[in-house]
Design an enzyme around this catalytic site. Structure first.
Site, mmCIF file in Angstrom:
data_model
loop_
_atom_site.group_PDB
_atom_site.id
_atom_site.type_symbol
_atom_site.label_atom_id
_atom_site.label_comp_id
_atom_site.label_asym_id
_atom_site.label_seq_id
_atom_site.Cartn_x
_atom_site.Cartn_y
_atom_site.Cartn_z
ATOM 1 N N VAL A 63 0.813 -1.226 0.000
ATOM 2 C CA VAL A 63 0.000 0.000 0.000
ATOM 3 C C VAL A 63 0.845 1.274 0.000
ATOM 4 O O VAL A 63 0.326 2.362 -0.188
ATOM 5 C CB VAL A 63 -0.989 0.047 1.200
ATOM 6 C CG1 VAL A 63 -2.034 -1.045 1.078
ATOM 7 C CG2 VAL A 63 -0.261 -0.022 2.537
ATOM 8 N N TYR A 154 2.899 7.183 14.873
ATOM 9 C CA TYR A 154 1.572 6.549 14.780
ATOM 10 C C TYR A 154 0.485 7.583 15.067
ATOM 11 O O TYR A 154 -0.510 7.682 14.335
ATOM 12 C CB TYR A 154 1.502 5.370 15.756
ATOM 13 C CG TYR A 154 0.332 4.442 15.528
ATOM 14 C CD1 TYR A 154 0.402 3.424 14.577
ATOM 15 C CD2 TYR A 154 -0.846 4.561 16.265
ATOM 16 C CE1 TYR A 154 -0.673 2.564 14.367
ATOM 17 C CE2 TYR A 154 -1.917 3.713 16.068
ATOM 18 C CZ TYR A 154 -1.827 2.705 15.120
ATOM 19 O OH TYR A 154 -2.898 1.848 14.910
ATOM 20 N N LYS A 158 -2.215 8.533 12.167
ATOM 21 C CA LYS A 158 -3.627 8.214 12.363
ATOM 22 C C LYS A 158 -4.473 9.479 12.540
ATOM 23 O O LYS A 158 -5.644 9.514 12.157
ATOM 24 C CB LYS A 158 -3.795 7.271 13.558
ATOM 25 C CG LYS A 158 -3.205 5.867 13.308
ATOM 26 C CD LYS A 158 -3.924 5.147 12.180
ATOM 27 C CE LYS A 158 -3.509 3.693 12.054
ATOM 28 N NZ LYS A 158 -4.205 3.004 10.948
ATOM 29 N N THR A 189 -5.373 -8.293 17.854
ATOM 30 C CA THR A 189 -4.768 -8.707 16.579
ATOM 31 C C THR A 189 -3.245 -8.766 16.764
ATOM 32 O O THR A 189 -2.729 -8.412 17.828
ATOM 33 C CB THR A 189 -5.062 -7.701 15.448
ATOM 34 O OG1 THR A 189 -4.302 -6.510 15.693
ATOM 35 C CG2 THR A 189 -6.527 -7.344 15.340
HETATM 36 N N1 NAD Z 1 -5.367 -3.849 16.688
HETATM 37 C C1 NAD Z 1 -5.490 -2.667 17.249
HETATM 38 O O1 NAD Z 1 -5.443 -2.527 18.478
HETATM 39 C C2 NAD Z 1 -5.715 -1.442 16.392
HETATM 40 C C3 NAD Z 1 -6.156 -0.271 17.017
HETATM 41 C C4 NAD Z 1 -6.369 0.855 16.241
HETATM 42 C C5 NAD Z 1 -6.157 0.816 14.885
HETATM 43 N N2 NAD Z 1 -5.715 -0.331 14.308
HETATM 44 C C6 NAD Z 1 -5.487 -0.295 12.866
HETATM 45 O O2 NAD Z 1 -6.205 -1.340 12.254
HETATM 46 C C7 NAD Z 1 -5.593 -1.656 11.013
HETATM 47 C C8 NAD Z 1 -5.483 -3.166 10.887
HETATM 48 O O3 NAD Z 1 -4.562 -3.647 11.841
HETATM 49 P P1 NAD Z 1 -4.726 -5.018 12.635
HETATM 50 O O4 NAD Z 1 -4.893 -4.670 14.048
HETATM 51 O O5 NAD Z 1 -5.727 -5.875 11.985
HETATM 52 O O6 NAD Z 1 -3.248 -5.574 12.490
HETATM 53 P P2 NAD Z 1 -2.641 -6.830 11.707
HETATM 54 O O7 NAD Z 1 -1.178 -6.701 11.854
HETATM 55 O O8 NAD Z 1 -3.315 -8.084 12.151
HETATM 56 O O9 NAD Z 1 -3.073 -6.580 10.195
HETATM 57 C C9 NAD Z 1 -2.450 -5.645 9.369
HETATM 58 C C10 NAD Z 1 -2.374 -6.220 7.972
HETATM 59 O O10 NAD Z 1 -1.803 -5.220 7.115
HETATM 60 C C11 NAD Z 1 -0.860 -5.835 6.271
HETATM 61 N N3 NAD Z 1 0.132 -4.854 5.834
HETATM 62 C C12 NAD Z 1 1.095 -4.247 6.574
HETATM 63 N N4 NAD Z 1 1.832 -3.431 5.804
HETATM 64 C C13 NAD Z 1 1.339 -3.532 4.546
HETATM 65 C C14 NAD Z 1 1.681 -2.940 3.311
HETATM 66 N N5 NAD Z 1 2.715 -2.085 3.203
HETATM 67 N N6 NAD Z 1 0.946 -3.248 2.224
HETATM 68 C C15 NAD Z 1 -0.091 -4.125 2.315
HETATM 69 N N7 NAD Z 1 -0.451 -4.723 3.448
HETATM 70 C C16 NAD Z 1 0.251 -4.427 4.561
HETATM 71 C C17 NAD Z 1 -0.244 -6.946 7.111
HETATM 72 O O11 NAD Z 1 0.369 -7.946 6.306
HETATM 73 C C18 NAD Z 1 -1.448 -7.454 7.887
HETATM 74 O O12 NAD Z 1 -2.107 -8.498 7.207
HETATM 75 C C19 NAD Z 1 -4.255 -0.919 11.000
HETATM 76 O O13 NAD Z 1 -4.375 0.251 10.208
HETATM 77 C C20 NAD Z 1 -4.042 -0.555 12.447
HETATM 78 O O14 NAD Z 1 -3.231 0.588 12.610
HETATM 79 C C21 NAD Z 1 -5.497 -1.464 15.014
#
Ligand code: NAD
Length: 249
Positions: A63, A154, A158, A189
Site C-alpha cells: 500500500v 503513529y 492516524k 490482533t
Molecule cells: N489492533 C489494534 O489494536 C488497532 C487499534 C487501532 C487501529 N488499528 C489499525 O487497524 C488496522 C489493521 O490492523 P490489525 O490490528 O488488523 O493488524 P494486523 O497486523 O493483524 O493486520 C495488518 C495487515 O496489514 C498488512 N500490511 C502491513 N503493511 C502492509 C503494506 N505495506 N501493504 C499491504 N499490506 C500491509 C499486514 O500484512 C497485515 O495483514 C491498521 O491500520 C491498524 O493501525 C489497530
C-alpha cells in the site's frame, strides 16, 4: 444482504481487522479483493471466503507503492467489472520510544504505510468509484484522536487519516462518494502482540476504557460494514470510535 452485488477492496485483508471485514463483507454478498503484502495470510482469507461459496481474489499489494495500488484497482475492475467500496485498513505499529529517539527511517515507514497509503488508495480508487458512486472507509485509531506518549509517528499518521477522511468527504460528496473512518481502540490482533508481552503495561492497557476489556476484530468489522452499507447513506466525513469507551476514558 447488505452489500449484495458490491465489489470491494480491503487492504490489509490478511490481518485481524481486515480479515474479519473481508469475511463479513462476503457474508453480506460483496465480492472481496484481499490486498495484502503478506501472500500466505491474504490467500488464507480468500480460501476462507471461497470455502463458504463467496467471491474473492488475492492481489499482492504494497500500500506504500503507487504502482502497486494502481495494479490493485486495475485487477479488481478486470476481475469483477467495477469497484464500489474501498477499505483502507492496512497499517503497522511503531517502536515505543520518544520522538527524539525515533529513527527517521521508522517515521517514514509508519507515515507511508499508515497515511500515504490512504492518499494513494483514494487517489486511484476514486476514478472508478465516481462512475456510479461508492464508499470509502479508512481505518484510523483511538490514537488518531488522542495523543499518547511514545507513539509520535503513529499518532501523527492516524490523526492525519481523520482529517484526510474529512477532506475527501468534502471533495467527492458531489460525486456520490461517502468517505468515513473508524477509530478502533485496543483490538486483539497481531499488531498488539508486543504490548501483551509486557505484563505490567498490558494489565493497564487492556482495561483502559469504559468496558474494561479489549475488543475483537469482528466488533470493528461490524462498524466498517455499517459505514459501507446503505444504512449509513447520510453519513460522510465521520470518524466512528470503536473503542469500548477508550476515547472518553
Ligand atoms: N489492533 C489494534 O489494536 C488497532 C487499534 C487501532 C487501529 N488499528 C489499525 O487497524 C488496522 C489493521 O490492523 P490489525 O490490528 O488488523 O493488524 P494486523 O497486523 O493483524 O493486520 C495488518 C495487515 O496489514 C498488512 N500490511 C502491513 N503493511 C502492509 C503494506 N505495506 N501493504 C499491504 N499490506 C500491509 C499486514 O500484512 C497485515 O495483514 C491498521 O491500520 C491498524 O493501525 C489497530
Amino acid at each position: 444482504m447488505r452489500l449484495s452485488g458490491r465489489v470491494s477492496i480491503i487492504t490489509g485483508g490478511g490481518g485481524g481487522i481486515g480479515r474479519a471485514t473481508a469475511l463479513r463483507f462476503s457474508e453480506e454478498g460483496a465480492s472481496v479483493v484481499v490486498a495484502d503484502l503478506d501472500e500466505s495470510s491474504g490467500e488464507e482469507t480468500v480460501r476462507l471466503i471461497k470455502e463458504k461459496n463467496g467471491r474473492a481474489l488475492y492481489v499482492r499489494t504494497n500500500v506504500r507503492e503507487s504502482g502497486s495500488i494502481q495494479k490493485l484497482v486495475h485487477n479488481t475492475v478486470e476481475q469483477f467489472g467495477s469497484l464500489d467500496i474501498l477499505v483502507n485498513n492496512a497499517g503497522i505499529g511503531q517502536s515505543e520510544v520518544r520522538g527524539v529517539d525515533l529513527e527517521e527511517s521508522e517515521w517514514d515507514d509508519v507515515l507511508d504505510t499508515n497515511l500515504k497509503s490512504i492518499f494513494l488508495g483514494m487517489k486511484y480508487a476514486v476514478p472508478e468509484l465516481v462512475k456510479k458512486g461508492g464508499v470509502i472507509v479508512n481505518v484510523s485509531s483511538l490514537l488518531g484522536l488522542k495523543g499518547r506518549k511514545y507513539v509520535s509517528a503513529y499518532n501523527a499518521a492516524k490523526g492525519g487519516v481523520v482529517l484526510l477522511t474529512q477532506n475527501a468527504a468534502l471533495e467527492y460528496g458531489k460525486d456520490r462518494i461517502r468517505v468515513n473512518a473508524v477509530a478502533p481502540g485496543v483490538i486483539d490482533t497481531n499488531i498488539i502482540e508486543g504490548w501483551k508481552r509486557d505484563e505490567r503495561k498490558w494489565s493497564v492497557i487492556s482495561q483502559s476504557n469504559a468496558l474494561r476489556r479489549i475488543g475483537n476484530p469482528d466488533e470493528v468489522a461490524s462498524a466498517i460494514l455499517f459505514l459501507a452499507s446503505d444504512e449509513a447513506s447520510f453519513i460522510t466525513g465521520a470518524t466512528l470510535s470503536v473503542d469500548g469507551g477508550g476515547l472518553i476514558y
